[in-house]
Design an enzyme around this catalytic site. Structure first.
Site, PDB file in Angstrom:
ATOM      1  N   TYR A 249       0.792  -1.230   0.000  1.00  0.00           N
ATOM      2  CA  TYR A 249       0.000   0.000   0.000  1.00  0.00           C
ATOM      3  C   TYR A 249       0.823   1.279   0.000  1.00  0.00           C
ATOM      4  O   TYR A 249       0.326   2.332   0.395  1.00  0.00           O
ATOM      5  CB  TYR A 249      -0.946  -0.004   1.203  1.00  0.00           C
ATOM      6  CG  TYR A 249      -1.789  -1.247   1.304  1.00  0.00           C
ATOM      7  CD1 TYR A 249      -2.616  -1.630   0.254  1.00  0.00           C
ATOM      8  CD2 TYR A 249      -1.733  -2.066   2.427  1.00  0.00           C
ATOM      9  CE1 TYR A 249      -3.383  -2.777   0.333  1.00  0.00           C
ATOM     10  CE2 TYR A 249      -2.489  -3.220   2.512  1.00  0.00           C
ATOM     11  CZ  TYR A 249      -3.313  -3.576   1.462  1.00  0.00           C
ATOM     12  OH  TYR A 249      -4.064  -4.726   1.539  1.00  0.00           O
TER      13      TYR A 249
ATOM     14  N   SER B  55      -3.634  -6.637   7.961  1.00  0.00           N
ATOM     15  CA  SER B  55      -4.269  -7.087   6.730  1.00  0.00           C
ATOM     16  C   SER B  55      -3.237  -7.798   5.854  1.00  0.00           C
ATOM     17  O   SER B  55      -2.587  -8.737   6.323  1.00  0.00           O
ATOM     18  CB  SER B  55      -4.922  -5.907   6.017  1.00  0.00           C
ATOM     19  OG  SER B  55      -5.813  -6.345   5.013  1.00  0.00           O
ATOM     20  N   TYR B  56      -3.047  -7.371   4.610  1.00  0.00           N
ATOM     21  CA  TYR B  56      -2.063  -8.046   3.754  1.00  0.00           C
ATOM     22  C   TYR B  56      -0.681  -8.011   4.391  1.00  0.00           C
ATOM     23  O   TYR B  56       0.074  -8.992   4.320  1.00  0.00           O
ATOM     24  CB  TYR B  56      -2.024  -7.398   2.367  1.00  0.00           C
ATOM     25  CG  TYR B  56      -1.181  -8.173   1.378  1.00  0.00           C
ATOM     26  CD1 TYR B  56      -1.776  -9.062   0.487  1.00  0.00           C
ATOM     27  CD2 TYR B  56       0.204  -8.045   1.343  1.00  0.00           C
ATOM     28  CE1 TYR B  56      -1.016  -9.790  -0.409  1.00  0.00           C
ATOM     29  CE2 TYR B  56       0.976  -8.772   0.462  1.00  0.00           C
ATOM     30  CZ  TYR B  56       0.367  -9.647  -0.421  1.00  0.00           C
ATOM     31  OH  TYR B  56       1.133 -10.377  -1.304  1.00  0.00           O
TER      32      TYR B  56
ATOM     33  N   TRP C  11     -11.094  -3.989  -2.728  1.00  0.00           N
ATOM     34  CA  TRP C  11      -9.648  -4.079  -2.520  1.00  0.00           C
ATOM     35  C   TRP C  11      -8.903  -4.039  -3.848  1.00  0.00           C
ATOM     36  O   TRP C  11      -7.924  -3.307  -4.007  1.00  0.00           O
ATOM     37  CB  TRP C  11      -9.322  -5.364  -1.763  1.00  0.00           C
ATOM     38  CG  TRP C  11      -7.870  -5.538  -1.419  1.00  0.00           C
ATOM     39  CD1 TRP C  11      -7.146  -4.831  -0.501  1.00  0.00           C
ATOM     40  CD2 TRP C  11      -6.966  -6.494  -1.986  1.00  0.00           C
ATOM     41  NE1 TRP C  11      -5.840  -5.288  -0.456  1.00  0.00           N
ATOM     42  CE2 TRP C  11      -5.706  -6.311  -1.354  1.00  0.00           C
ATOM     43  CE3 TRP C  11      -7.102  -7.494  -2.962  1.00  0.00           C
ATOM     44  CZ2 TRP C  11      -4.591  -7.089  -1.667  1.00  0.00           C
ATOM     45  CZ3 TRP C  11      -5.986  -8.274  -3.262  1.00  0.00           C
ATOM     46  CH2 TRP C  11      -4.754  -8.064  -2.631  1.00  0.00           C
TER      47      TRP C  11
ATOM     48  N   ASP D 220     -14.045  -7.429  12.475  1.00  0.00           N
ATOM     49  CA  ASP D 220     -13.124  -7.669  11.375  1.00  0.00           C
ATOM     50  C   ASP D 220     -13.485  -8.989  10.701  1.00  0.00           C
ATOM     51  O   ASP D 220     -13.792  -9.971  11.388  1.00  0.00           O
ATOM     52  CB  ASP D 220     -11.690  -7.722  11.890  1.00  0.00           C
ATOM     53  CG  ASP D 220     -10.691  -7.925  10.773  1.00  0.00           C
ATOM     54  OD1 ASP D 220     -10.564  -7.022   9.930  1.00  0.00           O
ATOM     55  OD2 ASP D 220     -10.050  -8.988  10.728  1.00  0.00           O
TER      56      ASP D 220
ATOM     57  N   HIS E 228     -12.141  -3.490  10.337  1.00  0.00           N
ATOM     58  CA  HIS E 228     -10.841  -3.667   9.686  1.00  0.00           C
ATOM     59  C   HIS E 228      -9.980  -2.404   9.745  1.00  0.00           C
ATOM     60  O   HIS E 228      -8.791  -2.476  10.023  1.00  0.00           O
ATOM     61  CB  HIS E 228     -11.045  -4.114   8.240  1.00  0.00           C
ATOM     62  CG  HIS E 228      -9.837  -4.737   7.627  1.00  0.00           C
ATOM     63  ND1 HIS E 228      -9.314  -5.932   8.074  1.00  0.00           N
ATOM     64  CD2 HIS E 228      -9.026  -4.340   6.615  1.00  0.00           C
ATOM     65  CE1 HIS E 228      -8.247  -6.241   7.363  1.00  0.00           C
ATOM     66  NE2 HIS E 228      -8.044  -5.297   6.467  1.00  0.00           N
TER      67      HIS E 228
END
Length: 597
Positions: A65, A136-137, A184, A272, A307
């Site tokens: 990101y 997250s990722y 996303w 989440d 999230h």
């Protein structure tokens, strides 16, 4: 160290007050676009924030990101950690922003992560201990790298991260996680378009974020605008693999717990979408970790957050000052323990700390669920439970006999029931997230509503919530959705947890098996874990329906794969939920027992 640009951040000097002494913060040097070679020759680029003087351990954040952003929507800026005595490295993962290569979600994170960790540990003027963070990722990237056992990885803090790329990730029980996946990818591929020199596509993708709610209805899903093979080939691959086959098993974290050998601080949120996977990760490494240090040093913190972003304010509810974002303080304590050797840092910590909604207080335990939990059945009753206008009831009273005790509704995928909040990701403006009022759904006759009497005492729930639904359908494949609701004395009703099952996956996620139309089948619908006090005067409500859109794709009531469904394929199904002694549909609540005086 490199040819990267270098700047110096300001120094915060110590200030002494009568209440406390603020630790001295260190001046910080910033190096931009530092090249890091991978084993296959691809160069990944990172920004490095290091204290101006001294030798310090390393914190690593690997993100798709943009390294310049460094996930600062939720975390303190990397310079803050550097001021506290850490060399902070923020790297663009392969194929993203400054880094070379092509981005393939999760597939290169094992060895790219390994190579980056070992490169960082070999830098001059660092203590060769590396801790990782990110959500997250960026949390999943930590897990994948850890499975390769890099020698200098000392600890991790993955947040809001699941355990399996398929189950609870791209799919859940066969249903495609539509809103999370599409929003996303639309955000992610703006950078892909820029990298490919396609400004016209970048503009379209940026505009897509403002109209994505309309795009969710696009069918077939494989023809979703701007998600073609050029910019998001993995999206097409996801749709081509609707079962949990080898494609997904190769990306699974939970099949590789026995390769994890470091302490982990797991951070999750009750709203989440990955919260159940977060808990599975905690338990999995605790039981199967590759080292005694790993097995004995798994810690879990579950907040009331969705999230992102992280705050006491989650959608329409304020969970109070105790729910404020203190992740940076948690992480600093964690890293001080495992990277700086402060053996006293975690003395006041319990293995599990979870936020109890309703009371809005932190609770602490050594096991999940807490040991004093008793599984309690609440059965479905009433004459006709369709909508809030019906008389559907929920109680511990055993159901009556008689095969006519059932509720029937029509599921029409052309007019799906909207999600109205819940567990999706990643941006509240684009996807259904958090607690929201449910009245707009509860007036619909395709929503079955079952409610307890107002509680004469508070009821505390902590653990996995399950709805066992005995149901028949006229379709060969359909969906059933269950939702847990907290009903306030004034009638306001807020969602707590929800779950979905796609009936063709009732026996296995590996293959589909059609349902025999009209046959009564028992479906155990996991609503996932939660922790809440239903206060005295409130009521507990269960809703049952057949869609949760756009959190999940619309089931066309057929065996057509999700990516191939067209608008002409959408067909009606008649759904019947049974609630008598032979088929006693019920809600199974993990209730925290109150010790007798």
């Amino acid at each position: 160290m490199s040819t990267a640009n270098t700047t110096t951040a300001h120094t915060t000097t110590a200030q002494t007050t009568t209440a406390q002494t603020t630790p001295t913060r260190l001046a910080v040097i910033v190096e931009r676009d530092v090249p890091i070679p991978m084993r296959d020759g691809v160069i990944l680029y990172a920004d490095i924030y290091r204290p101006e003087v001294g030798v310090h351990p390393v914190l690593l954040l690997r993100t798709p990101y943009n390294k310049e952003d460094a996930q600062t929507m939720n975390y303190a800026h990397p310079s803050w950690y550097a001021q506290h005595g850490y060399v902070v490295i923020v790297q663009d993962v392969r194929g993203r922003w400054k880094s070379e290569g092509e981005f393939e979600p999760y597939r290169n994170e094992v060895w790219d992560g390994y190579d980056t960790i070992e490169w960082a540990a070999a830098l001059p003027d660092v203590i060769p201990k590396v801790g990782t963070y990110g959500f997250s990722y960026a949390g999943a990237a930590q897990w994948h790298a850890a499975t390769a056992r890099p020698p200098h990885l000392a600890c991790m803090t993955p947040a809001m991260t699941g355990s399996d790329a398929y189950q609870g990730g791209v799919y859940r029980n066969g249903a495609f996680a539509l809103a999370c996946n599409q929003s996303w990818i639309m955000f992610l591929t703006q950078n892909t378009a820029r990298r490919h020199g396609r400004p016209e596509w970048e503009r379209e993708l940026a505009r897509g974020g403002s109209v994505i709610h309309g795009l969710y209805s696009t069918l077939p899903l494989r023809d979703m605008p701007l998600m073609n093979g050029e910019f998001a080939p993995f999206y097409q691959e996801w749709l081509q693999h609707p079962t949990r086959d080898e494609y997904w098993r190769a990306l699974s974290i939970e099949e590789r717990y026995d390769r994890i050998e470091v302490p982990v601080l797991h951070i999750g949120g009750w709203y989440d979408p990955f919260v159940d996977g977060t808990i599975r990760n905690y338990k999995g490494v605790q039981q199967q970790g590759a080292s005694e240090e790993a097995r004995e040093n798994q810690y879990l913190r579950i907040t009331p957050w969705y999230h992102m972003p992280w705050s006491r304010y989650v959608s329409e509810l304020d969970f109070g000052i105790e729910a404020s974002n203190r992740v940076n303080e948690w992480q600093l304590t964690w890293f001080d323990r495992w990277l700086k050797g402060d053996e006293h840092a975690l003395q006041s910590w319990n293995k599990i700390s979870y936020f109890e909604m309703g009371s809005n207080q932190w609770k602490h335990t050594q096991t999940w669920p807490p040991p004093q939990v008793e599984l309690t059945k609440y059965y479905l009753h009433g004459d006709r439970a369709n909508s809030i206008n019906g008389d559907g009831r929920l109680s511990q009273e055993s159901p009556s006999d008689g095969p006519l005790l059932a509720d029937t509704y029509i599921y029409d995928p052309l007019i799906p029931v909207p999600a109205l909040g819940g567990r999706s990701g990643a941006v509240p403006d684009l996807t259904p997230m958090g607690p929201k009022l449910q009245l707009a759904n509860e007036v619909r006759n395709d929503v079955l509503v079952y409610t307890t009497e107002p509680l004469d005492r508070s009821v505390t729930v902590a653990g996995e919530v399950v709805a066992r639904v005995y149901a028949a359908t006229t379709a060969v494949n359909t969906d059933f959705v269950a939702k847990l609701i907290d009903v306030y004395p004034d009638g306001r009703a807020y969602n707590i947890a929800e779950g979905i099952v796609r009936t063709a996956y009732r026996h296995s996620l590996d293959h589909l098996e059609p349902v025999v139309p009209g046959e009564v089948v028992a479906y155990d619908i996991s609503l996932g874990p939660t922790a809440i006090v239903f206060q005295k005067g409130h009521a507990i409500r269960l809703e049952i329906t057949s869609s949760l859109f756009p959190t999940y794709d619309r089931n066309p009531n057929s065996m057509i794969p999700p990516g191939d469904v067209t608008i002409s394929d959408l067909a009606l199904a008649t759904q019947t939920v049974y609630r008598y002694d032979a088929f006693p549909s019920h809600l199974l609540l993990p209730i925290v027992s109150v010790p007798s005086l």
